[in-house]
Scaffold this active site. Sequence first.
Site, PDB file in Angstrom:
ATOM      1  N   TRP B 323     -19.846 -38.335  19.261  1.00 12.31           N
ATOM      2  CA  TRP B 323     -20.940 -39.402  19.646  1.00 12.31           C
ATOM      3  C   TRP B 323     -20.884 -40.429  18.692  1.00 12.31           C
ATOM      4  CZ3 TRP B 323     -25.563 -41.318  17.653  1.00 12.31           C
ATOM      5  CH2 TRP B 323     -26.124 -42.148  18.728  1.00 12.31           C
ATOM      6  N   HIS B 324     -20.727 -40.070  17.423  1.00 10.47           N
ATOM      7  CA  HIS B 324     -21.079 -41.045  16.372  1.00 10.47           C
ATOM      8  C   HIS B 324     -19.670 -41.817  16.117  1.00 10.47           C
ATOM      9  CE1 HIS B 324     -24.614 -38.871  14.949  1.00 10.47           C
ATOM     10  NE2 HIS B 324     -25.019 -40.096  14.478  1.00 10.47           N
ATOM     11  N   GLY B 325     -18.773 -41.696  16.769  1.00  8.54           N
ATOM     12  CA  GLY B 325     -17.621 -42.671  16.521  1.00  8.54           C
ATOM     13  C   GLY B 325     -16.259 -41.906  17.181  1.00  8.54           C
ATOM     14  N   PHE B 494     -22.495 -47.147  16.720  1.00  6.32           N
ATOM     15  CA  PHE B 494     -22.332 -45.956  17.247  1.00  6.32           C
ATOM     16  C   PHE B 494     -23.001 -45.756  18.538  1.00  6.32           C
ATOM     17  CE2 PHE B 494     -23.217 -44.526  12.418  1.00  6.32           C
ATOM     18  CZ  PHE B 494     -21.916 -44.784  12.302  1.00  6.32           C
TER      19      PHE B 494
END
Lengths: 340, 494
Positions: B323-325, B494
Site C-alpha cells: 500500500w505504501h508504494g 503513498f
Amino acid sequence: MNHSHDKPGLPERIPRPLVGAWRAARRVFGRKLGPRRYFVVSMATAFGLLFAISALGVWSVFFDELFGYQILYRHQEEKTRGLHNVETVFVGDSSMGNSIDAELFSELTGSPSVNLALTGLYGYAGAYNMLKKVEKNPVRNVVVMSTLDTFSRGTSYGGYLLTISDIADLEELDGEERSRSLAAFYSMILSSGNFKATIKSLLGLGKRRFEIVSDYIEQGPPIDPRGPRGLKPGQIRREKQRFLLKLLDFCRERGINVIHAHGPIYEGMARESGDYIDAVNKQLNESGVINVPDITVIPLEKIGDSADHVAPAFKQEYTRRYAALLASRLEIGDSRPAGD
Amino acid sequence: MLFSSYVFLFLFLPLTLAGFFVIGSRGRKEAAIAWLVCASLFFYAWWKPAYLAIIVCSMLFNYAMGRLIQKSSRGRFLMLSGVAANLALLGWYKYAGFFAVNLNHALGLGWNPPEILLPLAISFFTFQQIAYLVDCHHDRSGEYAFSHYCLFVTFFPQLIAGPIVHHREMMPQFELGAAFRLKHDDMAAGFTIFTFGLFKKVIVADGLARYANPVFSGAGDGLALSVLEAWGGALAYTFQLYFDFSGYSDMAIGLARLFGIRLPENFNSPYQAASIIEFWRRWHITLSRFLRDHIYIPLGGNRKGETRRYLNVFATMLLGGLWHGAGWTFVAWGALHGVYLMMNHAWRRFAVPGARGSAVAGVASRVATFLAVVVAWVLFRAESFAGAVVVLRAMAGFGKPGFSEFSVNHLAEWDDAFGLIGMAAGIAWLLPNTQQIMRRSRPILTEPEAVSQRSPFRELVHSQTLGWSLLTGVVFAYSVIGVSKGGDFLYFNF
C-alpha cells in the site's frame, strides 16, 4: 520541610532573586486569557513578527548591503552605466563570473566585451534584466553562460524582481509570471536563511558582505567535488527556459547574435551526466539559440570553491579556452552590414 | 497545495474559513457544507486539475453503490463489486506500471508500459470509501445526504494524507449545526495544534531531510558509507518521517478543529513503544485500524489457530507494505514488519514471565523496538535493494570509521545533524505528544493516553494563558519563515 517555595517544580536551593523572577514570570505569562483573547494575541504575535521580518528583509535587500549577492548586482549594474562601444556582453551565473576575464577576452577576440555575471540565484531572469540595462550600446553578441545543473532548477522568478530597473517592468510579465515572481521574491526576503544572516550581520556575528575581487565575488577555500551523482535527463525542467526565451526574443528584435555556452564543470560530474547534457543540448537547439554543445571540464586540481568554479589562478586559462570556443561564433568588427 | 505554503496559509485557508463561517452564521448549514466541498475540490485540483475527474467519479460511484447496497437484496454481490472496482482503480494508477515492468523483466515480453502518474491521495480516499461500502453491506451505515458524503471524502484537512477517517466518525459531526458557527475555543485550539504541526514539519522534518537525503542518494549510487554516516542517515530519516507525518497529522487535526470538526488520533508517540505490536498501535493508527478491520479480521484474525494468526499478520503487513508504494523495497519493508510481529506474538506466548516487567527490561525492550524500526525504515527509504544493503552493511559495522570523502564534501555539517537528531530524539522519546499536551482542549475524537506519572514532563499541558498564546505566535512566525525552503510531505507519495 521548607515551605518558602510553595510552587511545584522549584528546587529548594534556588537563589531568592531567581525565585522572585520565576514567580513574576509565572504571574505574567500564566495569566489566563479567554479563548477569543488567546486567539487574537497569538495571531497578532505571529503576524506582527512576520510583518517585522518582512520589513527587515525588504530593507536588507534594497536599502542596505546585507543581502550579499546584491553587492555583486550593484557592482555589475554600475558597469552598465559607463559602457562605451561594447560589442559582446556576457550574462550568466557564477560559473561564468569565475571563468571569464572580459578584458583578456576582448584582447583575444578583438571584440570589446563586458562580463555582467550574477549568480544562479538570479538565473536567466537576472541575465535578461542585465542585458536590458545595456540596451543603449551597439551590442552585437550576447553570450549566455550557465552552469550544467541550471536546467534542473526552478525558474528564477525571484531573480527577476531583484534585478528590475523599474516596477513598470512587471507589465511585460503575464499574470501567472507576475504572481510567481512576487511569491518567489517574498519567500526570498522572508526566508529563515536571510533572516538569520541579517540578524547575525546586524549583531556583527557573521560576515555578510562579499568582497569583489578580479571583477567577481571573492572565492572561498577550494573544495573536493568528488562524490555527487551525475545529472539525469529526468531532472530537466522545461519551464526553466521561460526567461531564456524572453532574452532570445529581446535580442532577435534588435538583431543581436545570441550564443549559449555551458559553464565549466568538474570533469567527474560531466562524465556522469552524458545523457543529461545531450538532452539539454537538444532543448537548447530547439529554442533557436546558437548553442555551443561542448562541455569545458575542470580537473580536480583546478577546482575552486564549488564544482563549477574555476580556481582564481586559472581564470585566464579558461578565458582563453572559451575565447577559442566562441570566437568563430561571434560577430566581430565589420562582419555585420554597416548601419545595422 | 501544501499546508506549509504561502498560498495555503495566507489565501486559501483564510478565505475558506471566512466563507464557511459567513454562510454558517446565517444558519445555512447545507450551503456551508457545499462551500467546504467546493473549497476542498479546489484544494485537490490545485495539484493537477485533470485528476479532479477521478475523485469526483469515485465519489459518485461509491455513493450510488452504497445506496444500492443498502436497498438491494444482493448486497453482498454489489459490495464485492464495488470494492473490486475501487481496488481496480487503485491498482491501475498505483500498481499497473509496477506489475508491467516486473512481467517484462521476468518474461521478456518487450512491453512498453505507459507512464501513469499517481493521482494524489488515491490510496486514502479509496480506503475510506471501501470501508463505507463494507459498512453499507453490514447495515452499519446511515443514509447520508450526498453533500455530507462528499465532505466526508474530500474534507481538505484529511484528504491528501489522512488520518483515514471513518464515516461514522465524521457524519454525526456534519449533522451538528453548532459546528458551523465560529467558536473561539475551536479557533484557539485549532491554531495551536496546527502551529505545533507546522513546526514539526518545517523546522524538524525538513531540517533532517538535508542529512538523510544525501546519504540515501549516495548509497543508491553505490558510494561507500562510513558507520557514522550510515547511522546518521538512518536516524535522520527515522525522525524525519515521524516528524513529517505526525506534523502533517497535527496540522490536519488543527485545521479540522478550526472548522469545529474533530479527527481521530493518528500518532501516539510511536518511538516510545516497548514492542512492535505496540508500535503499530501508535504509528499511523488509522491505517492500522483499516488493515485490521478489512484485511486481518476477514482473513480470520486470531480465530483460526496460532499458525493462521501468524500467517494473517504476515499477509496483512505484506499488503500494508505494498500500500505504501509499488516497489519491492516497500514489500520487503512490510514483510520485515510481518516477521517482527510474528516474533513479537511468539515472544509474548513463550517468554518467561519474569523476563518482563522490570525497569531494565522496559528500557531494553524500547531500545530493541526502536532499533528494529530503524533497520526497517532503511528498506522503506532506500532507492533500491542495493542502496539499502550499502546502508545496512555500514550500520552493521562494515563501513569506514569516521566520515568518508563523500561526507566531508557534502555533509560537512554533521555536527548540526547530530544536534538536530538529538533534539528530535528528545522530543519523540521524552516529551508528551501534541494530543497529550493539548488534552484540555479535547483535540481528537478519543481521550489521549495519559502521560506516565514517572515522566518529568507530565505537567507540560497547554492552557489558554498569555505565555502559551505568545509562544504559539512566535513558533508560527518562526515556522513560516522556514516554509521558503520547501519540501513535500513524504506521505503524499503513498
